[in-house]
Each structure stands twice: as C-alpha cells, then as structure tokens.
Motif scaffolding. Structure first.
Motif, mmCIF file in Angstrom:
data_model
loop_
_atom_site.group_PDB
_atom_site.id
_atom_site.type_symbol
_atom_site.label_atom_id
_atom_site.label_comp_id
_atom_site.label_asym_id
_atom_site.label_seq_id
_atom_site.Cartn_x
_atom_site.Cartn_y
_atom_site.Cartn_z
ATOM 1 N N LEU A 84 0.224 15.555 -1.594
ATOM 2 C CA LEU A 84 0.268 14.663 -2.754
ATOM 3 C C LEU A 84 1.699 14.186 -2.925
ATOM 4 O O LEU A 84 2.617 15.009 -2.852
ATOM 5 N N PRO A 85 1.999 12.951 -3.123
ATOM 6 C CA PRO A 85 1.191 11.754 -3.254
ATOM 7 C C PRO A 85 1.231 10.893 -1.997
ATOM 8 O O PRO A 85 1.211 9.669 -2.077
ATOM 9 N N PHE A 86 1.324 11.491 -0.838
ATOM 10 C CA PHE A 86 1.559 10.760 0.399
ATOM 11 C C PHE A 86 0.277 10.232 1.030
ATOM 12 O O PHE A 86 -0.793 10.283 0.432
ATOM 13 N N GLN A 87 0.394 9.735 2.261
ATOM 14 C CA GLN A 87 -0.737 9.253 3.052
ATOM 15 C C GLN A 87 -0.398 9.469 4.523
ATOM 16 O O GLN A 87 0.677 9.971 4.831
ATOM 17 N N LYS A 88 -1.311 9.109 5.415
ATOM 18 C CA LYS A 88 -1.162 9.433 6.837
ATOM 19 C C LYS A 88 0.114 8.892 7.457
ATOM 20 O O LYS A 88 0.609 9.434 8.435
ATOM 21 N N ALA A 106 -4.233 11.854 12.424
ATOM 22 C CA ALA A 106 -3.718 11.839 11.050
ATOM 23 C C ALA A 106 -4.693 11.023 10.216
ATOM 24 O O ALA A 106 -5.147 9.964 10.642
ATOM 25 N N LEU A 107 -5.021 11.530 9.036
ATOM 26 C CA LEU A 107 -5.984 10.822 8.191
ATOM 27 C C LEU A 107 -5.459 10.691 6.778
ATOM 28 O O LEU A 107 -4.541 11.393 6.374
ATOM 29 N N ASP A 108 -6.048 9.743 6.058
ATOM 30 C CA ASP A 108 -5.800 9.615 4.624
ATOM 31 C C ASP A 108 -6.895 10.366 3.901
ATOM 32 O O ASP A 108 -8.089 10.113 4.133
ATOM 33 N N LEU A 109 -6.519 11.298 3.036
ATOM 34 C CA LEU A 109 -7.513 11.984 2.215
ATOM 35 C C LEU A 109 -8.169 10.982 1.270
ATOM 36 O O LEU A 109 -7.588 9.920 0.981
ATOM 37 N N PRO A 110 -9.362 11.286 0.773
ATOM 38 C CA PRO A 110 -10.034 10.369 -0.157
ATOM 39 C C PRO A 110 -9.144 10.032 -1.355
ATOM 40 O O PRO A 110 -8.505 10.919 -1.936
ATOM 41 N N GLY A 111 -9.073 8.739 -1.674
ATOM 42 C CA GLY A 111 -8.272 8.282 -2.802
ATOM 43 C C GLY A 111 -6.809 8.037 -2.467
ATOM 44 O O GLY A 111 -6.039 7.644 -3.335
ATOM 45 N N PHE A 112 -6.403 8.223 -1.220
ATOM 46 C CA PHE A 112 -5.019 8.028 -0.803
ATOM 47 C C PHE A 112 -4.969 6.987 0.304
ATOM 48 O O PHE A 112 -5.912 6.847 1.085
#
Length: 181
Positions: A84-88, A106-112
C-alpha cells in the motif's frame, strides 16, 4: 485482426481460432484478457503473457475482479506483490533484472494501478484466495511469493491458506505480526 500471440499450454488440447491460425490450449475456466493499448479483448482457457506487439501488461479476470499483470522471463515463477499504496510499476527494476534468470510476474492488486475494483471482501485471506486463483489461472505451480509491506501480509495469508502453491516467501519491508491499530 488480433494483435497478440499466444503460447500453447500442455495437456489435452482444444483448438481455438486466433485470426486464421488455431492454437492448442487446455481449457479449465474461461478468463477474459485485454490488451491495454489496442483494447482487443478475448476469452481463453489459459491467460498468457503480454501483447507481443505492444508489450503491454495483460488483464485477466479472476472471481469477477480484473487483474492487470506483467510477465517476463522463464523458469520457476516469482510472483511480485506490491504494498500500500503502490502498484506493479514499483517492481520494474526487479522485473527487468530477475527475469534474466527466472519467470517474474508482477501484478496490481484489486483497486490499485490498472486492476479493477475489488469484488471480494477486504481481507488478507480474500486477497490470498484471489492470488491463488491467479496462480492457478496462469498454471504457475508453486511460486516464490515476494510481498512488499501489505503484499507481505498477503504472502503470509497465501502461505497459510495455499501452501501447495508456495515454493518460498520473501517479505520486503513487512512484518510477520499484525500492525497495531
């Protein structure tokens, strides 16, 4: 015309036409995949890596949640999960360097980032289950799970709930105990 190529998975084959050439894949669950740049979208039994023309990360729907991801290299898979609060995108240097020796996802978690809003409850167990579905969808087998901060908490839940999908756990700037409220 579709801009993306596929690699074939092993197991009992089923032909699915892509432009004029059929490919062989095994079908389990149907997943929706979209190229970010050209917005071409299709359903497939096994989601694959990147748009071969644009090099864009793919999007796969797991449990009604769209997950954006990038995939590079080959070999034993390493799954990179941001905090949190990053992305892939935070993993770009690691994705580039580590993909020379192994497969790195590398993935983006849901909502990110570029993933859709979460359709599951907001808990580490729910995220762990979603990540297990993601690993199964990509036929990854056991993964080395690297989680940063909140991603480390998701990794602990993943290890507890899905030990057969785990080869190793790396916690980066994370803790093995809960944060205080």
């Amino acid at each position: 015309a579709r801009c993306c190529r596929y690699t074939a998975a092993t197991m009992p084959p089923v032909a699915i036409p892509v432009t004029t050439m059929p490919i062989q894949v095994r079908l389990r669950t149907v997943f929706r995949i979209t190229c970010r740049r050209c917005r071409v979208s299709w359903s497939l039994g096994i989601p694959l890596q990147k748009c071969s023309i644009h090099g864009n990360p793919m999007k796969t729907t797991i449990d009604q949640t769209e997950i954006a991801w990038e995939d590079a290299g080959s070999g034993h898979p390493l799954l990179l999960v941001h905090g949190l609060p990053f992305q892939k995108g935070m993993w770009a240097p690691q994705l580039s360097a580590l993909s020379r020796k192994r497969r790195v996802i590398a993935l983006d978690l849901p909502g990110f980032g570029e993933s859709g809003p979460p359709r599951c409850e907001a808990s580490m167990d729910a995220i762990a289950d979603l990540l297990a579905g993601f690993c199964s969808a990509l036929s990854l087998g056991p993964v080395v799970f690297a989680g940063h901060s909140m991603g480390g908490y998701a990794g602990l839940a993943f290890a507890r709930r899905h030990p057969k999908l785990l080869r190793g756990l790396v916690m980066v700037a994370s803790r093995a105990i809960s944060d205080t409220p």
